[in-house]
Design an enzyme around this catalytic site. Sequence first.
Site, mmCIF file in Angstrom:
data_model
loop_
_atom_site.group_PDB
_atom_site.id
_atom_site.type_symbol
_atom_site.label_atom_id
_atom_site.label_comp_id
_atom_site.label_asym_id
_atom_site.label_seq_id
_atom_site.Cartn_x
_atom_site.Cartn_y
_atom_site.Cartn_z
ATOM 1 N N SER A 79 0.807 -1.222 0.000
ATOM 2 C CA SER A 79 0.000 0.000 0.000
ATOM 3 C C SER A 79 0.838 1.269 0.000
ATOM 4 O O SER A 79 1.568 1.538 -0.938
ATOM 5 C CB SER A 79 -0.974 -0.038 1.185
ATOM 6 O OG SER A 79 -1.865 1.034 1.154
ATOM 7 N N ASP A 293 -1.469 1.393 -3.630
ATOM 8 C CA ASP A 293 -2.269 0.294 -4.189
ATOM 9 C C ASP A 293 -3.691 0.723 -4.525
ATOM 10 O O ASP A 293 -4.552 -0.105 -4.808
ATOM 11 C CB ASP A 293 -2.273 -0.919 -3.259
ATOM 12 C CG ASP A 293 -3.016 -0.669 -1.950
ATOM 13 O OD1 ASP A 293 -3.163 0.496 -1.561
ATOM 14 O OD2 ASP A 293 -3.439 -1.656 -1.302
ATOM 15 N N ASP A 295 -6.275 2.142 -2.798
ATOM 16 C CA ASP A 295 -7.484 1.956 -1.994
ATOM 17 C C ASP A 295 -7.780 3.173 -1.116
ATOM 18 O O ASP A 295 -8.762 3.171 -0.374
ATOM 19 C CB ASP A 295 -7.423 0.666 -1.159
ATOM 20 C CG ASP A 295 -6.289 0.637 -0.142
ATOM 21 O OD1 ASP A 295 -5.569 1.647 -0.008
ATOM 22 O OD2 ASP A 295 -6.126 -0.406 0.526
ATOM 23 N N GLU A 385 -12.088 6.261 6.871
ATOM 24 C CA GLU A 385 -11.066 6.721 7.804
ATOM 25 C C GLU A 385 -10.603 8.089 7.311
ATOM 26 O O GLU A 385 -10.722 8.418 6.120
ATOM 27 C CB GLU A 385 -9.897 5.744 7.855
ATOM 28 C CG GLU A 385 -10.244 4.442 8.548
ATOM 29 C CD GLU A 385 -9.016 3.595 8.837
ATOM 30 O OE1 GLU A 385 -8.780 3.303 10.007
ATOM 31 O OE2 GLU A 385 -8.312 3.227 7.876
ATOM 32 N N ALA A 386 -10.064 8.892 8.231
ATOM 33 C CA ALA A 386 -9.602 10.230 7.844
ATOM 34 C C ALA A 386 -8.548 10.155 6.745
ATOM 35 O O ALA A 386 -8.403 11.079 5.942
ATOM 36 C CB ALA A 386 -9.054 10.957 9.069
ATOM 37 N N ASN A 387 -7.826 9.017 6.653
ATOM 38 C CA ASN A 387 -6.772 8.874 5.638
ATOM 39 C C ASN A 387 -7.310 8.681 4.223
ATOM 40 O O ASN A 387 -6.536 8.603 3.269
ATOM 41 C CB ASN A 387 -5.831 7.724 6.008
ATOM 42 C CG ASN A 387 -6.532 6.369 6.073
ATOM 43 O OD1 ASN A 387 -7.513 6.111 5.383
ATOM 44 N ND2 ASN A 387 -6.015 5.485 6.918
ATOM 45 N N PRO A 513 -2.542 2.986 21.891
ATOM 46 C CA PRO A 513 -1.273 2.326 21.584
ATOM 47 C C PRO A 513 -1.182 1.974 20.108
ATOM 48 O O PRO A 513 -2.188 1.630 19.479
ATOM 49 C CB PRO A 513 -1.316 1.067 22.446
ATOM 50 C CG PRO A 513 -2.772 0.781 22.625
ATOM 51 C CD PRO A 513 -3.457 2.117 22.644
ATOM 52 N N GLY A 515 -0.425 -0.328 16.939
ATOM 53 C CA GLY A 515 -0.635 -1.756 16.755
ATOM 54 C C GLY A 515 0.625 -2.504 16.377
ATOM 55 O O GLY A 515 0.645 -3.732 16.357
ATOM 56 N N ARG A 521 0.089 6.796 20.332
ATOM 57 C CA ARG A 521 -0.335 7.858 19.416
ATOM 58 C C ARG A 521 -1.239 8.839 20.159
ATOM 59 O O ARG A 521 -2.147 8.433 20.886
ATOM 60 C CB ARG A 521 -1.041 7.262 18.194
ATOM 61 C CG ARG A 521 -0.153 6.251 17.466
ATOM 62 C CD ARG A 521 -0.665 5.905 16.093
ATOM 63 N NE ARG A 521 0.147 4.854 15.486
ATOM 64 C CZ ARG A 521 1.329 5.038 14.894
ATOM 65 N NH1 ARG A 521 1.837 6.260 14.832
ATOM 66 N NH2 ARG A 521 1.992 4.034 14.379
#
Length: 558
Positions: A79, A293, A295, A385-387, A513, A515, A521
């Site tokens: 990605s 990628d 998405d 998601e915000a991304n 935390p 992942g 974060r």
Amino acid sequence: MHLDLVGGEIQPEEEMDFDTVAKYSALHAKPPGLSSQYGTAGFRTKAENLDHTVFRMGLLAVLRSKQTTSTIGVMVTASHNPEEDNGVKLIDPLGEMLAPAWEEYATCLANAEEPELQTVLSDICQKEKVDLQHSAFVVIGRDTRSSSKELSQSVIDGVSALGGQLQDYGLVTTPQLHYMVCCRNTNGNYGRATVEGYYQKLSKAFMALMKQAVTERDGHLCLKVDCANGIGALKLKEMEHYLPKCLRIYIDNDGSKGKLNHLCGADFVKVHQKPPVDLEMKINEKCSSFDGDADRIVYYYNDAAGRFHLLDGDKIATLISTFLKELLVKTGQTLTLAVIQTAYANGSSTHYLEETMKVPVQCAKTGVKHLHHKAKEFDVGIYFEANGHGTVLFSKAAEDKIRHQAENEKDNRKREAAKMLENTIDLINQTVGDAISDLLLIEAILALKGWTVQQWDALYTDLPNRQLKVKVADRRAIDTTDAERQAVTPPGLQEKINALVKKIKQARAFVRPSGTEDVVRVYAEADTQENADNLAHEVSLAVYHLAGGVGEEPKPIG
């Protein structure tokens, strides 16, 4: 070194041939002691450390296919990661993320030392009651990284070792492979399981929506797209041949000279809050970026004063939900609709949706699989998601009602609204976030409303925010609840955050935390950028002192 397929396909066997598995596995031996974990996006690491992992995911895909008696997908991609990385993930029968129990099997299988491989495979078969007499079919895709072709061959070896049949789609976007899996497992009802079938389905739906759109006057349908020097450039160029001339797409970072995801792409734009390096932007020019990628997608522009404006996943979800709610009201359908966000969603977007649009908002844990699962609870579930990774899910009941109304409704106004909803359903890739599908949907909505990107942006103004991370000795010191918005441990941390937030207008902050690494974060937002920065810093200090911070104490921003 690889074992070749005989006659192009390997036929299924009635029991596991461990001698063959061992023979193949010796060609993809695991370096002793190397360990990894299957996360939301599968496995990701340096490409040179992945050979044994992707081979074993070929094995696992065969077992999952036999267990579900359906086609399973294996995508080789990392990605938005740097070009030297790579990764692999499995795709479940309806194009969704791999089931959680099988994520654990994937981790266990990837980390098994060579002598343990047979035992781990047998355990999976026993726990999941895998009938080895069932046939298996696996589809494979890859992105444009230099390491992807060889790693794909390792997946093929894994599938072959357990007697699975396969189809290698070669270079495809991640969402395209999700689409293929869904098509194959719905007997073609979702679409034709070819790249051409994907283009035809989306373009047909897009053009049907555009027939009712405002005619192009002010360049509404001109768009510059940064493709992160990835697979999205190749596939968007192919897609252009299926689209009407009223949509003019100018592709930048097409892979001809730049490095994948380097100083470009959706992740770079979102994190750095600025356009890709070397992208030429005219004043108020509508631009967007894919990730490696394809998405994820974000939009942006520079205003006349030179200020950068980012329209991220929150803005996209707001635009789409506004459009869908208006259509649902016109049809008279009483279907449940909700937007699913994470704690990272900007507070202004949540307030606008709930207070202005009267659209219910639900919060889920960070990670697409959590959002996707929550969205399934509604007739129409919109998640981003915000991304910039997101899509829309329609329940089977909702889809049937909409299609029936589009065909049989006597009231012209209601029938037209139902037809627009039907075309919107066909334009959306419901299996996963899809930058190409989302781009076409956004462009159709803007054209239908006659809006510029500036008018879209003006729906609401984002609250200033800041994201930081704090290194800690052990990220497990932080435990959260309420979709990661409240810290349960360590003691006193949430109380400290609450006290800091109370001092500032429109403030909100949370910690979670990572992942994948021992960092915590931190997210903070407030009425001004200075207050957001100060709040983020103060929360970082609290994490450092209460949750076992390591290294230097966090310094003030700027």
